[in-house]
Design an enzyme around this catalytic site. Structure first.
Site, PDB file in Angstrom:
ATOM      1  N   TYR A   1      10.542  22.303   8.405  1.00 18.61           N
ATOM      2  CA  TYR A   1      11.382  22.320   9.594  1.00 18.61           C
ATOM      3  C   TYR A   1      10.656  22.881  10.800  1.00 18.61           C
ATOM      4  CZ  TYR A   1      12.574  27.150   8.136  1.00 18.61           C
ATOM      5  OH  TYR A   1      12.539  28.461   7.749  1.00 18.61           O
TER       6      TYR A   1
ATOM      7  N   LYS B   1      16.827  23.637  15.007  1.00 20.55           N
ATOM      8  CA  LYS B   1      15.896  23.240  13.957  1.00 20.55           C
ATOM      9  C   LYS B   1      15.943  21.731  13.755  1.00 20.55           C
ATOM     10  CE  LYS B   1      16.493  27.540  11.392  1.00 20.55           C
ATOM     11  NZ  LYS B   1      17.019  28.135  10.158  1.00 20.55           N
TER      12      LYS B   1
ATOM     13  N   ASP C   1      20.262  36.751   0.554  1.00 21.77           N
ATOM     14  CA  ASP C   1      21.306  35.743   0.769  1.00 21.77           C
ATOM     15  C   ASP C   1      22.605  36.090   0.039  1.00 21.77           C
ATOM     16  OD1 ASP C   1      19.684  34.326   2.465  1.00 21.77           O
ATOM     17  OD2 ASP C   1      19.253  32.709   1.059  1.00 21.77           O
TER      18      ASP C   1
ATOM     19  N   ARG D   1      19.208  28.178  -0.208  1.00 18.64           N
ATOM     20  CA  ARG D   1      18.694  29.032   0.870  1.00 18.64           C
ATOM     21  C   ARG D   1      19.676  28.959   2.040  1.00 18.64           C
ATOM     22  NH1 ARG D   1      13.067  30.338   0.170  1.00 18.64           N
ATOM     23  NH2 ARG D   1      12.132  29.136  -1.509  1.00 18.64           N
TER      24      ARG D   1
ATOM     25  N   ASN E   1       7.758  25.402   9.767  1.00 20.45           N
ATOM     26  CA  ASN E   1       7.860  26.169   8.524  1.00 20.45           C
ATOM     27  C   ASN E   1       7.966  25.214   7.345  1.00 20.45           C
ATOM     28  OD1 ASN E   1       8.062  28.695   9.943  1.00 20.45           O
ATOM     29  ND2 ASN E   1      10.174  28.190  10.387  1.00 20.45           N
TER      30      ASN E   1
ATOM     31  N   ARG F   1       0.815  -1.227   0.000  1.00 20.55           N
ATOM     32  CA  ARG F   1       0.000   0.000   0.000  1.00 20.55           C
ATOM     33  C   ARG F   1       0.842   1.269   0.000  1.00 20.55           C
ATOM     34  NH1 ARG F   1      -2.806  -0.783   5.445  1.00 20.55           N
ATOM     35  NH2 ARG F   1      -0.691  -1.506   5.829  1.00 20.55           N
TER      36      ARG F   1
ATOM     37  N   HIS G   1      21.477  30.598   7.163  1.00 21.36           N
ATOM     38  CA  HIS G   1      20.718  31.452   8.072  1.00 21.36           C
ATOM     39  C   HIS G   1      20.888  31.069   9.534  1.00 21.36           C
ATOM     40  CE1 HIS G   1      17.829  31.728   4.419  1.00 21.36           C
ATOM     41  NE2 HIS G   1      18.758  32.658   4.330  1.00 21.36           N
TER      42      HIS G   1
END
Length: 186
Positions: free
Chosen positions: A132, A72, A170, A59, A49, A23, A62
């Site tokens: 995250y 995180k 960035d 990205r 997020n 399945r 940060h």
């Protein structure tokens, strides 16, 4: 859930127990009780997020500055990314070092990035949906970053600079050598 230690203390990869049959599959993606047991300490996540990006999007790297630092727990639910954590704790023996892990919808791995680390990722598939959890709320005034293209970090993003798609914000982050870290080890 299996905990896979990395070269940097506190940065871990989490491998869930996946149950598959004709399945499809099922796995428990998060349980605060199990997470805190395997981590050996209490982490309480307060915000989730999600982002959607196309191939070549990068990205990061940060972070949130003190007193608004964030840990995180990240995962890729569609597609594939290279996820990276860079140690910014100036008194750490691994300052400036990084851990990189491929996260995908197929491997179901999760990556824990503690406070005091910069975090970023590069999209390796045509499209990726990235989720995250954060253990502190986002504060715009505490937003910071290190250049994701800083060659001194030695990160092989598996995306060429010509192919890289970065936000204007960035592209303005400083190199690690030009950054005065406010982070310390716990």
């Amino acid at each position: 859930m299996e905990v896979i230690k990395t070269e940097i203390e506190g940065v871990v990869i989490l491998k869930p127990r996946v149950f598959e049959d004709a399945r499809g599959y099922f796995f428990e993606s998060y349980s605060e009780k199990v997470f805190n047991e395997v981590m050996g300490r209490e982490v309480h996540f307060v915000q989730d997020n999600q982002s959607k990006s196309s191939r070549g999007v990068m990205r990061g790297l940060h972070f949130q500055t003190p007193p608004y630092t964030q840990a995180k727990l990240v995962r890729c639910v569609r597609g594939k990314v290279l996820d990276v954590a860079v140690d910014l704790r100036k008194d750490s023996p691994t300052y400036g070092k990084h851990v990189a892990v491929e996260l995908s919808e197929d491997n179901h791995l999760q990556f824990f990035v503690p406070r005091g680390f910069a975090h970023g990722f590069a999209v390796l598939s045509d499209e990726a949906v990235f989720q995250y959890k954060c253990d502190n709320y986002y504060h715009p005034q505490a937003d910071g970053g290190i250049s994701i293209l800083d060659k001194s970090l030695g990160i092989d993003w598996r995306i060429s600079e010509e192919e890289a798609l970065l936000s204007e914000k960035d592209m303005k982050h400083p190199l690690l050598a030009d950054f005065d870290s406010p982070f310390k080890m716990d």
